[in-house]
Design a protein around this motif. Structure first.
Motif, PDB file in Angstrom:
ATOM      1  N   SER A  76      -5.588   7.557  -0.948  1.00  0.00           N
ATOM      2  CA  SER A  76      -4.637   6.497  -0.581  1.00  0.00           C
ATOM      3  C   SER A  76      -4.918   5.795   0.755  1.00  0.00           C
ATOM      4  N   THR A  78      -6.440   3.257   3.251  1.00  0.00           N
ATOM      5  CA  THR A  78      -7.078   1.939   3.104  1.00  0.00           C
ATOM      6  C   THR A  78      -8.499   2.009   3.678  1.00  0.00           C
ATOM      7  N   PHE A 104       4.781   3.119   5.758  1.00  0.00           N
ATOM      8  CA  PHE A 104       3.943   3.961   4.888  1.00  0.00           C
ATOM      9  C   PHE A 104       2.536   4.091   5.513  1.00  0.00           C
ATOM     10  N   CYS A 105       2.483   4.549   6.744  1.00  0.00           N
ATOM     11  CA  CYS A 105       1.201   4.495   7.490  1.00  0.00           C
ATOM     12  C   CYS A 105       0.176   5.524   7.031  1.00  0.00           C
ATOM     13  N   GLY A 106       0.577   6.512   6.227  1.00  0.00           N
ATOM     14  CA  GLY A 106      -0.389   7.452   5.627  1.00  0.00           C
ATOM     15  C   GLY A 106      -1.213   8.177   6.676  1.00  0.00           C
ATOM     16  N   GLY A 107      -2.560   8.072   6.548  1.00  0.00           N
ATOM     17  CA  GLY A 107      -3.450   8.760   7.480  1.00  0.00           C
ATOM     18  C   GLY A 107      -3.942   7.849   8.585  1.00  0.00           C
ATOM     19  N   GLY A 108      -3.352   6.652   8.666  1.00  0.00           N
ATOM     20  CA  GLY A 108      -3.667   5.781   9.795  1.00  0.00           C
ATOM     21  C   GLY A 108      -4.781   4.772   9.545  1.00  0.00           C
ATOM     22  N   GLY A 109      -5.238   4.662   8.297  1.00  0.00           N
ATOM     23  CA  GLY A 109      -6.317   3.707   7.998  1.00  0.00           C
ATOM     24  C   GLY A 109      -6.024   2.323   8.554  1.00  0.00           C
ATOM     25  N   ASN A 110      -4.823   1.817   8.303  1.00  0.00           N
ATOM     26  CA  ASN A 110      -4.457   0.491   8.821  1.00  0.00           C
ATOM     27  C   ASN A 110      -3.996   0.558  10.270  1.00  0.00           C
ATOM     28  N   ASP A 125       6.218   7.010   8.295  1.00  0.00           N
ATOM     29  CA  ASP A 125       5.898   7.720   7.056  1.00  0.00           C
ATOM     30  C   ASP A 125       6.908   8.851   6.872  1.00  0.00           C
ATOM     31  N   ASN A 126       7.150   9.216   5.603  1.00  0.00           N
ATOM     32  CA  ASN A 126       8.100  10.307   5.367  1.00  0.00           C
ATOM     33  C   ASN A 126       7.395  11.632   5.143  1.00  0.00           C
ATOM     34  N   HIS A 130       1.147  13.702   7.094  1.00  0.00           N
ATOM     35  CA  HIS A 130       0.412  12.432   7.195  1.00  0.00           C
ATOM     36  C   HIS A 130       0.528  11.847   8.605  1.00  0.00           C
ATOM     37  N   SER A 153      12.135   8.233   5.994  1.00  0.00           N
ATOM     38  CA  SER A 153      11.947   7.645   4.674  1.00  0.00           C
ATOM     39  C   SER A 153      12.398   6.189   4.690  1.00  0.00           C
ATOM     40  N   TRP A 154      11.508   5.309   4.246  1.00  0.00           N
ATOM     41  CA  TRP A 154      11.879   3.892   4.156  1.00  0.00           C
ATOM     42  C   TRP A 154      12.812   3.737   2.958  1.00  0.00           C
TER      43      TRP A 154
HETATM   44  C1  LIG Z   1      -0.837   4.452   0.132  1.00  0.00           C
HETATM   45  S1  LIG Z   1      -0.359   5.586   1.372  1.00  0.00           S
HETATM   46  C2  LIG Z   1      -0.620   4.628   2.818  1.00  0.00           C
HETATM   47  C3  LIG Z   1      -2.048   4.666   3.305  1.00  0.00           C
HETATM   48  C4  LIG Z   1      -2.254   4.042   4.657  1.00  0.00           C
HETATM   49  N1  LIG Z   1      -2.175   2.600   4.629  1.00  0.00           N
HETATM   50  C5  LIG Z   1      -3.601   4.460   5.226  1.00  0.00           C
HETATM   51  O1  LIG Z   1      -4.507   3.625   5.314  1.00  0.00           O
HETATM   52  O2  LIG Z   1      -3.747   5.648   5.566  1.00  0.00           O
HETATM   53  C6  LIG Z   1       1.375   5.607   1.215  1.00  0.00           C
HETATM   54  C7  LIG Z   1       2.140   6.478   2.193  1.00  0.00           C
HETATM   55  O3  LIG Z   1       3.543   6.261   1.991  1.00  0.00           O
HETATM   56  C8  LIG Z   1       4.238   7.448   2.316  1.00  0.00           C
HETATM   57  N2  LIG Z   1       5.577   7.346   1.697  1.00  0.00           N
HETATM   58  C9  LIG Z   1       5.929   7.530   0.412  1.00  0.00           C
HETATM   59  N3  LIG Z   1       7.244   7.286   0.248  1.00  0.00           N
HETATM   60  C10 LIG Z   1       7.733   6.947   1.463  1.00  0.00           C
HETATM   61  C11 LIG Z   1       9.020   6.574   1.960  1.00  0.00           C
HETATM   62  N4  LIG Z   1      10.087   6.509   1.158  1.00  0.00           N
HETATM   63  N5  LIG Z   1       9.160   6.281   3.265  1.00  0.00           N
HETATM   64  C12 LIG Z   1       8.099   6.332   4.102  1.00  0.00           C
HETATM   65  N6  LIG Z   1       6.864   6.677   3.698  1.00  0.00           N
HETATM   66  C13 LIG Z   1       6.676   6.980   2.402  1.00  0.00           C
HETATM   67  C14 LIG Z   1       3.346   8.559   1.780  1.00  0.00           C
HETATM   68  O4  LIG Z   1       3.599   9.767   2.476  1.00  0.00           O
HETATM   69  C15 LIG Z   1       1.953   7.991   2.065  1.00  0.00           C
HETATM   70  O5  LIG Z   1       1.478   8.472   3.290  1.00  0.00           O
END
Ligand SMILES: C[S@@+](CC[C@H](N)C(=O)[O-])C[C@H]1O[C@@H](n2cnc3c(N)ncnc32)[C@H](O)[C@@H]1O
Length: 316
Positions: A76, A78, A104-110, A125-126, A130, A153-154
């Motif tokens: 996931s 980016t 939804f910053c995940g692992g910080g790619g963006n 991020d929730n 991550h 959580s968003w």
């Molecule tokens: C597609 S990944 C994002 C990847 C990120 N852009 C990167 O480059 O690392 C989506 C992220 O959304 C987070 N997520 C899922 N549901 C969420 C929510 N309700 N609120 C906040 N974050 C959430 C997940 O934990 C995951 O890390």
């Protein structure tokens, strides 16, 4: 500084002080260093093999023993090229921008690429693991100074619940890369943006973002239903507003679409060499021809009622 934000450069220290319960949940992972990507030690999970093979596209520094990934992040994050392009694109459109929010910053790619260019980046991020990866990865890229993290959580009520610190922020642009539902998102011909996107459909997501910034960018699946995108645009912003869609390719593979709303992102003028070249290489797709190529999953798009969407093709 909002109390709920953790500065990435001392994420663990602040978490242990301000949220000891959450910190103790993370402790085993920290202690065993579970998520560190070890160079020369391929992943055992067979499903992640192809991501391991392409790991340098995710983070160019991945073999430097300083990058952290959970199993979910392998599919996931980016890819770095795309994240860098987007960051430079936003800079060109919004040269005065100071603060970018990466929901939804995940692992910080963006977030990492934003933090290279903008003084203030807020990643939300929730998943605490991550956020931990984002903090560690931003340190590997030496940009943790510009990054603040929020665990939460968003939801439709996020802005209301977080009014106290959000009202102090001027968010120049919101970027979101919401979960698409795992790698199987391509299996269903057209991707339903109202029912398949997590944690809410495109219309609701845009409504939450509109409260916080007039510039919005969302990274969506390449087979997204453009009629739904068009309808969501009209419902949320009115009939005269357009959505710009960039089809993003990497090494010839379509990775997804970057959907944008906001005048500065739609109509920008630049003297900057780099952006002019981005602009010149962005060809408006003729949707009757390019998208009818059956090799593209977007070929089955209904062609009616998407007149408020401008399509561009970015070859990366
Ligand atoms: C597609 S990944 C994002 C990847 C990120 N852009 C990167 O480059 O690392 C989506 C992220 O959304 C987070 N997520 C899922 N549901 C969420 C929510 N309700 N609120 C906040 N974050 C959430 C997940 O934990 C995951 O890390």
């Amino acid at each position: 500084m909002g109390k709920k934000l953790f500065h990435a450069s001392h994420f663990l220290k602040s978490l242990s002080r301000r949220s000891p319960k959450r910190y103790s949940k993370l402790k085993p992972v920290i202690k065993s260093d579970t998520y560190r990507v070890k160079p020369g030690k391929p992943l055992e999970d067979q499903r992640l093999k192809k991501y391991w093979k392409n790991r340098k596209h995710l983070f160019s520094k991945i073999d430097g023993n300083q990058i952290y990934m959970t199993p979910e992040l392998w599919f996931s994050v980016t890819p770095e090229d795309i994240a860098r392009f987007l960051s430079q694109f936003i800079k060109a459109c919004l040269p005065q921008a100071r603060c970018i929010m990466d929901v939804f910053c995940g692992g910080g790619g963006n977030s990492i690429q934003f933090a290279k260019v903008f003084p203030r980046v807020i990643g939300i991020d929730n998943n605490l693991e991550h956020l931990y990866c984002t903090a560690m990865n931003s340190h590997a890229y030496n940009v943790d100074d510009h990054l603040w993290l929020r665990y939460g959580s968003w939801s439709r009520t996020f802005a209301k619940r977080n009014k106290s610190w959000l009202s102090k922020e001027t968010i120049d642009c919101i970027f979101a890369s919401p979960p698409w539902g795992g790698p199987q998102y391509l299996k269903s011909g057209l991707y339903d943006l109202e029912t398949m996107l997590i944690p809410m459909g495109i219309t609701s997501l845009l409504e939450t973002f509109k409260q916080l910034s007039s510039n919005i960018i969302i990274f969506l699946p390449r087979n997204s239903n453009l009629s739904q995108l068009s309808q969501a645009t009209s419902r949320v912003f009115g009939p005269d507003v357009k959505c710009k869609v960039l089809y993003v390719k990497q090494n010839g593979f379509m990775k997804g679409i970057l959907c944008m709303w906001g005048d500065s992102l739609m109509y920008y003028q630049t003297e900057d060499e780099e952006t002019r070249s981005i602009q010149e290489n962005s060809n408006v797709i003729n949707i009757d021809t390019d998208l009818s190529d059956s090799s593209e999953p977007n070929s089955k798009q209904p062609q009616s009622s998407i007149s408020n969407i401008d399509l561009y093709d970015i070859n990366g």
